[in-house]
Design an enzyme around this catalytic site. Structure first.
Site, PDB file in Angstrom:
ATOM      1  N   ARG A 197      13.198  37.157 -34.267  1.00 55.11           N
ATOM      2  CA  ARG A 197      13.172  35.808 -34.843  1.00 55.11           C
ATOM      3  C   ARG A 197      14.491  35.445 -35.515  1.00 55.11           C
ATOM      4  NH1 ARG A 197       9.950  36.744 -31.817  1.00 55.11           N
ATOM      5  NH2 ARG A 197       7.686  36.525 -31.960  1.00 55.11           N
ATOM      6  N   SER A 247       2.356  31.562 -35.796  1.00 50.30           N
ATOM      7  CA  SER A 247       2.418  32.657 -36.756  1.00 50.30           C
ATOM      8  C   SER A 247       3.197  32.203 -37.987  1.00 50.30           C
ATOM      9  CB  SER A 247       3.083  33.886 -36.138  1.00 50.30           C
ATOM     10  OG  SER A 247       2.324  34.376 -35.050  1.00 50.30           O
ATOM     11  N   GLU A 317       7.935  32.894 -41.419  1.00 45.79           N
ATOM     12  CA  GLU A 317       8.571  32.576 -40.139  1.00 45.79           C
ATOM     13  C   GLU A 317       8.805  31.069 -40.035  1.00 45.79           C
ATOM     14  OE1 GLU A 317       7.240  32.950 -35.510  1.00 45.79           O
ATOM     15  OE2 GLU A 317       7.204  34.787 -36.712  1.00 45.79           O
TER      16      GLU A 317
END
Length: 324
Positions: A197, A247, A317
């Site tokens: 990420r 998420s 995130e």
């Protein structure tokens, strides 16, 4: 108290007045020299452009074509106007107070997808799911994991999006980016510092314009079957019937965010209209009337409780933009 005047609330009247003022501003007139009026929205609710379906108005929401983006960004720099570049809004939490300055989202003209041999080139605005479908139709394998990711190709590169064991870095060849000086550069995958990420793109203040993926020849029936299988698994395990940003937390090393949240007894835990999904505890969902403040407060409470129970600090995130 909110007063109603001939079908309008006082808040709406104030918003309309501000919109009119902004459309008469010198900055708006300069934007109109680059873009058509249809490409510029003043006081545009970010709730229309994020998958959380929350967020207040952006001062200026602009939708340039790729060749116009450099001019818009240059204008913002010259005028000292903040500029946020977004993809499909699938990984964003926009503040209830809104976003000051310019929010730039590429227009549909920046969503072209081209297949050339075993390579696919996607404009920054192309949906990742549509790019994966184009790969399937061309009999190219390797992008099946991306079929259910609700982001854009540009946004997926920026965050090295992934799912079900696949990541963008596994298939990305090169990207075209725009730098702060207005130059268009081609960067190879290895230059982007792609990890979980993460990429160097935000740190270097680059804007992705186009991404090229290299895939492998495969049987269309098998590729489609794999995509259908992943779609089924996603539907079974994720709360897709509620607005969310996917998420909410990054995966802690050696563990899973959803597991830690469940073990902390937070399944179904709610703050205002925001709730931890009982179906998948790694998802914070908008249960119908959440504000961005509700969502952020819930995220902070989850982080605190999980750290108390496990000693692990969950990292968001989801990216926050605007005046929180």
């Amino acid at each position: 108290m909110v007063y109603k005047i001939e079908g309008f609330t006082l808040w709406n009247i104030k918003k309309l007045r501000k919109k009119i003022v902004m459309e008469k501003s010198e900055f708006y007139q300069k934007l109109c020299q680059i873009l058509s009026q249809e490409q510029i929205l003043c006081q545009e609710p970010m709730s229309r452009h994020t998958t959380f379906r929350t967020g207040g108005p952006a001062d200026y929401f602009v939708m340039p074509r790729i060749e116009q983006a450099a001019q818009v960004i240059a204008l913002c720099q010259t005028e000292n106007m903040p500029c946020q570049i977004i993809g499909n809004g699938s990984n964003l939490l926009a503040a209830d107070k809104g976003v000051r300055g310019v929010v730039l989202a590429f227009a549909k003209q920046a969503a072209q997808i081209q297949v050339n041999g075993n390579r696919i080139t996607a404009g920054a605005g192309a949906l990742l799911s549509q790019t994966a479908m184009a790969a399937c139709q061309a009999g190219l394998a390797g992008m099946e994991f991306a079929a259910g990711i609700p982001g854009s190709a540009g946004g997926a590169v920026v965050m090295n999006a992934g799912a079900y064991g696949g990541e963008i870095k596994d298939i990305l060849t090169r990207v075209k980016v725009l730098n702060q000086e207005g130059q268009i550069l081609t960067m190879e995958c290895g230059e982007l510092d792609l990890s979980y990420r993460h990429s160097c793109i935000p740190e270097r203040k680059l804007t992705v314009l186009e991404a090229e993926f290299t895939l492998q020849p495969g049987l269309q029936e098998e590729i489609r079957a794999r995509m259908d299988e992943l779609r089924r698994r996603r539907t079974e395990k994720q709360p897709l019937d509620y607005p969310s940003a996917g998420s909410t937390f990054k995966r802690p090393e050696g563990n899973f965010a959803g597991k830690l949240i469940m073990e902390a007894g937070l399944a179904g835990f709610a703050t205002g209209g925001a709730r931890v999904s009982e179906k998948h505890c790694g998802f914070v969902i908008n249960s119908g009337n959440a504000s961005s403040a509700d969502i952020l407060e819930l995220i902070r409470q989850v982080q605190h409780r999980v750290q108390q129970c496990s000693g692990i600090k969950l990292e968001m995130e989801v990216k926050c933009i605007g005046e929180f």
